[in-house]
Scaffold this motif. Structure first.
Motif, PDB file in Angstrom:
ATOM      1  N   MET A   1       0.844  -1.188   0.000  1.00  0.00           N
ATOM      2  CA  MET A   1       0.000   0.000   0.000  1.00  0.00           C
ATOM      3  C   MET A   1       0.887   1.248   0.000  1.00  0.00           C
ATOM      4  O   MET A   1       1.742   1.411   0.870  1.00  0.00           O
ATOM      5  N   LYS A   2       0.694   2.107  -0.980  1.00  0.00           N
ATOM      6  CA  LYS A   2       1.514   3.316  -1.109  1.00  0.00           C
ATOM      7  C   LYS A   2       0.606   4.547  -1.065  1.00  0.00           C
ATOM      8  O   LYS A   2      -0.252   4.704  -1.924  1.00  0.00           O
ATOM      9  N   ILE A   3       0.823   5.375  -0.062  1.00  0.00           N
ATOM     10  CA  ILE A   3      -0.018   6.553   0.145  1.00  0.00           C
ATOM     11  C   ILE A   3       0.822   7.811   0.013  1.00  0.00           C
ATOM     12  O   ILE A   3       1.881   7.933   0.628  1.00  0.00           O
ATOM     13  N   GLY A   4       0.351   8.744  -0.805  1.00  0.00           N
ATOM     14  CA  GLY A   4       1.045  10.009  -1.013  1.00  0.00           C
ATOM     15  C   GLY A   4       0.466  11.103  -0.142  1.00  0.00           C
ATOM     16  O   GLY A   4      -0.756  11.212  -0.003  1.00  0.00           O
ATOM     17  N   LEU A   5       1.338  11.926   0.436  1.00  0.00           N
ATOM     18  CA  LEU A   5       0.911  13.003   1.321  1.00  0.00           C
ATOM     19  C   LEU A   5       1.538  14.318   0.869  1.00  0.00           C
ATOM     20  O   LEU A   5       2.762  14.434   0.774  1.00  0.00           O
ATOM     21  N   ASP A   6       0.681  15.287   0.576  1.00  0.00           N
ATOM     22  CA  ASP A   6       1.149  16.634   0.236  1.00  0.00           C
ATOM     23  C   ASP A   6       1.614  17.293   1.529  1.00  0.00           C
ATOM     24  O   ASP A   6       0.805  17.652   2.378  1.00  0.00           O
ATOM     25  N   MET A   7       2.913  17.460   1.669  1.00  0.00           N
ATOM     26  CA  MET A   7       3.469  17.994   2.921  1.00  0.00           C
ATOM     27  C   MET A   7       3.419  19.517   2.977  1.00  0.00           C
ATOM     28  O   MET A   7       3.663  20.114   4.031  1.00  0.00           O
ATOM     29  N   MET A   8       3.100  20.161   1.849  1.00  0.00           N
ATOM     30  CA  MET A   8       3.137  21.627   1.786  1.00  0.00           C
ATOM     31  C   MET A   8       1.749  22.250   1.807  1.00  0.00           C
ATOM     32  O   MET A   8       1.604  23.473   1.808  1.00  0.00           O
ATOM     33  N   GLY A   9       0.709  21.421   1.813  1.00  0.00           N
ATOM     34  CA  GLY A   9      -0.656  21.931   1.760  1.00  0.00           C
ATOM     35  C   GLY A   9      -1.228  22.194   3.137  1.00  0.00           C
ATOM     36  O   GLY A   9      -1.110  21.359   4.037  1.00  0.00           O
ATOM     37  N   GLY A  10      -1.849  23.347   3.315  1.00  0.00           N
ATOM     38  CA  GLY A  10      -2.475  23.684   4.591  1.00  0.00           C
ATOM     39  C   GLY A  10      -1.804  24.878   5.253  1.00  0.00           C
ATOM     40  O   GLY A  10      -0.647  25.195   4.975  1.00  0.00           O
ATOM     41  N   ASP A  11      -2.529  25.517   6.145  1.00  0.00           N
ATOM     42  CA  ASP A  11      -2.029  26.727   6.796  1.00  0.00           C
ATOM     43  C   ASP A  11      -0.838  26.463   7.701  1.00  0.00           C
ATOM     44  O   ASP A  11      -0.027  27.363   7.951  1.00  0.00           O
ATOM     45  N   PHE A  12      -0.716  25.232   8.208  1.00  0.00           N
ATOM     46  CA  PHE A  12       0.355  24.931   9.164  1.00  0.00           C
ATOM     47  C   PHE A  12       1.362  23.928   8.606  1.00  0.00           C
ATOM     48  O   PHE A  12       2.042  23.228   9.357  1.00  0.00           O
ATOM     49  N   ALA A  13       1.427  23.848   7.299  1.00  0.00           N
ATOM     50  CA  ALA A  13       2.381  22.947   6.643  1.00  0.00           C
ATOM     51  C   ALA A  13       3.749  23.632   6.548  1.00  0.00           C
ATOM     52  O   ALA A  13       3.824  24.850   6.494  1.00  0.00           O
ATOM     53  N   ILE A  96       1.508   5.618  -6.642  1.00  0.00           N
ATOM     54  CA  ILE A  96       0.880   5.591  -5.322  1.00  0.00           C
ATOM     55  C   ILE A  96      -0.577   5.168  -5.478  1.00  0.00           C
ATOM     56  O   ILE A  96      -1.160   5.278  -6.563  1.00  0.00           O
ATOM     57  N   ASP A  97      -1.158   4.681  -4.389  1.00  0.00           N
ATOM     58  CA  ASP A  97      -2.525   4.160  -4.421  1.00  0.00           C
ATOM     59  C   ASP A  97      -3.553   5.175  -3.947  1.00  0.00           C
ATOM     60  O   ASP A  97      -4.757   5.002  -4.179  1.00  0.00           O
ATOM     61  N   ALA A  98      -3.106   6.223  -3.230  1.00  0.00           N
ATOM     62  CA  ALA A  98      -4.012   7.243  -2.709  1.00  0.00           C
ATOM     63  C   ALA A  98      -3.225   8.528  -2.524  1.00  0.00           C
ATOM     64  O   ALA A  98      -2.001   8.500  -2.355  1.00  0.00           O
ATOM     65  N   PHE A  99      -3.926   9.671  -2.547  1.00  0.00           N
ATOM     66  CA  PHE A  99      -3.264  10.967  -2.397  1.00  0.00           C
ATOM     67  C   PHE A  99      -4.058  11.837  -1.435  1.00  0.00           C
ATOM     68  O   PHE A  99      -5.283  11.912  -1.522  1.00  0.00           O
ATOM     69  N   ILE A 100      -3.327  12.487  -0.524  1.00  0.00           N
ATOM     70  CA  ILE A 100      -3.931  13.284   0.545  1.00  0.00           C
ATOM     71  C   ILE A 100      -3.351  14.688   0.520  1.00  0.00           C
ATOM     72  O   ILE A 100      -2.135  14.863   0.352  1.00  0.00           O
ATOM     73  N   SER A 101      -4.207  15.703   0.729  1.00  0.00           N
ATOM     74  CA  SER A 101      -3.717  17.073   0.844  1.00  0.00           C
ATOM     75  C   SER A 101      -4.692  17.920   1.631  1.00  0.00           C
ATOM     76  O   SER A 101      -5.906  17.744   1.538  1.00  0.00           O
ATOM     77  N   ALA A 102      -4.136  18.855   2.410  1.00  0.00           N
ATOM     78  CA  ALA A 102      -4.946  19.873   3.083  1.00  0.00           C
ATOM     79  C   ALA A 102      -4.719  21.223   2.407  1.00  0.00           C
ATOM     80  O   ALA A 102      -5.000  22.266   2.989  1.00  0.00           O
ATOM     81  N   GLY A 103      -4.220  21.178   1.187  1.00  0.00           N
ATOM     82  CA  GLY A 103      -3.909  22.401   0.448  1.00  0.00           C
ATOM     83  C   GLY A 103      -5.119  22.974  -0.269  1.00  0.00           C
ATOM     84  O   GLY A 103      -6.267  22.756   0.133  1.00  0.00           O
ATOM     85  N   ASN A 104      -4.851  23.698  -1.345  1.00  0.00           N
ATOM     86  CA  ASN A 104      -5.884  24.378  -2.120  1.00  0.00           C
ATOM     87  C   ASN A 104      -6.987  23.395  -2.530  1.00  0.00           C
ATOM     88  O   ASN A 104      -6.772  22.491  -3.345  1.00  0.00           O
ATOM     89  N   THR A 105      -8.171  23.555  -1.937  1.00  0.00           N
ATOM     90  CA  THR A 105      -9.276  22.616  -2.183  1.00  0.00           C
ATOM     91  C   THR A 105      -9.655  22.576  -3.659  1.00  0.00           C
ATOM     92  O   THR A 105      -9.891  21.501  -4.223  1.00  0.00           O
ATOM     93  N   GLY A 106      -9.716  23.739  -4.281  1.00  0.00           N
ATOM     94  CA  GLY A 106     -10.070  23.792  -5.696  1.00  0.00           C
ATOM     95  C   GLY A 106      -9.088  23.030  -6.559  1.00  0.00           C
ATOM     96  O   GLY A 106      -9.482  22.293  -7.481  1.00  0.00           O
ATOM     97  N   ILE A 277      -8.166  12.303  -0.873  1.00  0.00           N
ATOM     98  CA  ILE A 277      -8.728  12.803   0.380  1.00  0.00           C
ATOM     99  C   ILE A 277      -8.293  14.253   0.588  1.00  0.00           C
ATOM    100  O   ILE A 277      -7.102  14.573   0.511  1.00  0.00           O
ATOM    101  N   ILE A 278      -9.281  15.115   0.825  1.00  0.00           N
ATOM    102  CA  ILE A 278      -9.041  16.545   0.961  1.00  0.00           C
ATOM    103  C   ILE A 278      -9.230  16.949   2.418  1.00  0.00           C
ATOM    104  O   ILE A 278     -10.288  16.692   3.010  1.00  0.00           O
ATOM    105  N   GLY A 279      -8.210  17.574   2.990  1.00  0.00           N
ATOM    106  CA  GLY A 279      -8.278  18.011   4.372  1.00  0.00           C
ATOM    107  C   GLY A 279      -8.627  19.488   4.474  1.00  0.00           C
ATOM    108  O   GLY A 279      -8.513  20.248   3.514  1.00  0.00           O
ATOM    109  N   HIS A 280      -9.046  19.894   5.665  1.00  0.00           N
ATOM    110  CA  HIS A 280      -9.337  21.299   5.955  1.00  0.00           C
ATOM    111  C   HIS A 280      -8.029  22.090   5.922  1.00  0.00           C
ATOM    112  O   HIS A 280      -6.981  21.594   6.323  1.00  0.00           O
ATOM    113  N   GLY A 281      -8.098  23.330   5.464  1.00  0.00           N
ATOM    114  CA  GLY A 281      -6.897  24.159   5.379  1.00  0.00           C
ATOM    115  C   GLY A 281      -6.198  24.371   6.709  1.00  0.00           C
ATOM    116  O   GLY A 281      -4.981  24.572   6.748  1.00  0.00           O
ATOM    117  N   ILE A 282      -6.950  24.311   7.809  1.00  0.00           N
ATOM    118  CA  ILE A 282      -6.344  24.515   9.127  1.00  0.00           C
ATOM    119  C   ILE A 282      -6.061  23.184   9.825  1.00  0.00           C
ATOM    120  O   ILE A 282      -5.952  23.114  11.049  1.00  0.00           O
TER     121      ILE A 282
END
Length: 313
Positions: A1-13, A96-106, A277-282
């Protein structure tokens, strides 16, 4: 299982993303293979500070960041070296099998819809939110903002997607599906609600229980609540304010604490052929950790394959 995480997305990244990574790894007996998309120069010192060995993760250098207020389509096109663009590139190629970010929702929504495409038969993908029920249960509300205007056939598909998610991820055995309306009786509501009701009633793939009103959303009347994204987003933002107000006023109760979005992490885009999966900006550490756990659950449950099969039949 390979999961990608946007480490730069979000207000506290990237700090909270790294702390979330630490939280996830500390509780995982058999952690997923994690691909971290972001600025290597910023990530390495933080990973070292929080005792995350580099051999436990794979850093994919992404020197650009899509800001929270940038135009989604334009930013994705112009910032090919951004963490979101590279992440979707890896997801689209199957690295990767999935991608996650709390960055720009659009940008996440544009990437999900145009990089991955919708499942065959799905007219429009949708996003949902968890609704804490008064009795301790959990409901699912969709759409909550991706589709402000809808046709009856869209809501019918949202009902099926939501029902499958509620069954395989939330554990509802035979999810009760209801239509958000201004009255319980058949024939109530605006043109969209009036036209949608008979379609949901005839859909044998769901357990349709009729209309529910706004006062029923937090009660145990339905497991899946369907509406167009305009109404859903208003309900979502109102629900978010419940936690903010009670927390600010020092009103502490287990029920109100369940409105804290950090408990759920993020929302998946339902109707595309890979987990996004889209996270909240905060989002902070707990939200990032929970988003990784949700991605694992979606992969392990074969949810997307089940959804794809349901639209072929």
């Amino acid at each position: 299982m390979k999961i990608g995480l946007d480490m730069m997305g979000g207000d506290f990244a990237p700090l909270e993303a790294v702390k979330g990574l630490q939280l996830y790894l500390s509780g995982a007996t058999s952690p997923a293979n994690l691909f971290l998309f972001g600025d290597e120069a910023q990530l390495k010192p933080l990973l070292e500070e929080y005792n995350i060995p580099l051999e436990a993760v794979k850093i994919v250098h992404a020197p650009e960041v899509i800001g929270m207020h940038e135009h989604p389509t334009k930013a994705l096109k112009e910032k090919q070296q951004s963490s979101i663009a590279i992440g979707f590139g890896y997801l689209g190629k199957g690295v990767i099998d999935a991608f996650i970010s709390a960055g720009n929702t659009g940008a996440m929504l544009v990437g999900a819809v145009y990089s991955l495409k919708a499942m065959e038969g799905v007219l429009r993908p949708t996003i949902s939110t968890i609704i804490p029920k008064e009795n301790g249960g959990t409901g699912l509300l969709l759409d909550v903002g991706l589709n402000a205007d809808c046709k009856p056939e869209n809501l019918n598909q949202f009902a099926l997607l939501g029902s499958l998610y509620a069954k395989h991820i939330l554990g509802a055995e035979n999810p009760r599906v209801a239509l958000i309306n201004i009255g319980e009786e058949e024939g109530k509501g605006n043109l969209l609600a009036q036209a949608t009701y008979p379609i949901l009633k005839e859909n044998t793939a769901i357990n349709f229980v009729g209309n529910i009103e706004g006062r029923d959303v937090l009660l145990d009347k339905a497991d899946v609540m369907v509406c167009e994204g305009f109404t859903g987003n208003i309900i979502l933002k109102l629900a978010e304010s419940i936690y903010e107000i009670t927390d600010r006023k020092g009103i502490h109760h287990d029920y109100f604490d369940r409105f804290n979005f950090e408990n759920y992490g993020g929302t998946p885009v339902l109707g595309v052929n890979k987990p996004v999966i889209i996270g909240h900006g905060i989002s902070q550490s707990r939200a990032f950790s929970n988003m990784i756990t949700l991605a694992e659950k979606m992969i392990n449950s074969n949810l997307l394959q089940i959804m794809q099969e349901s639209f072929k039949s």
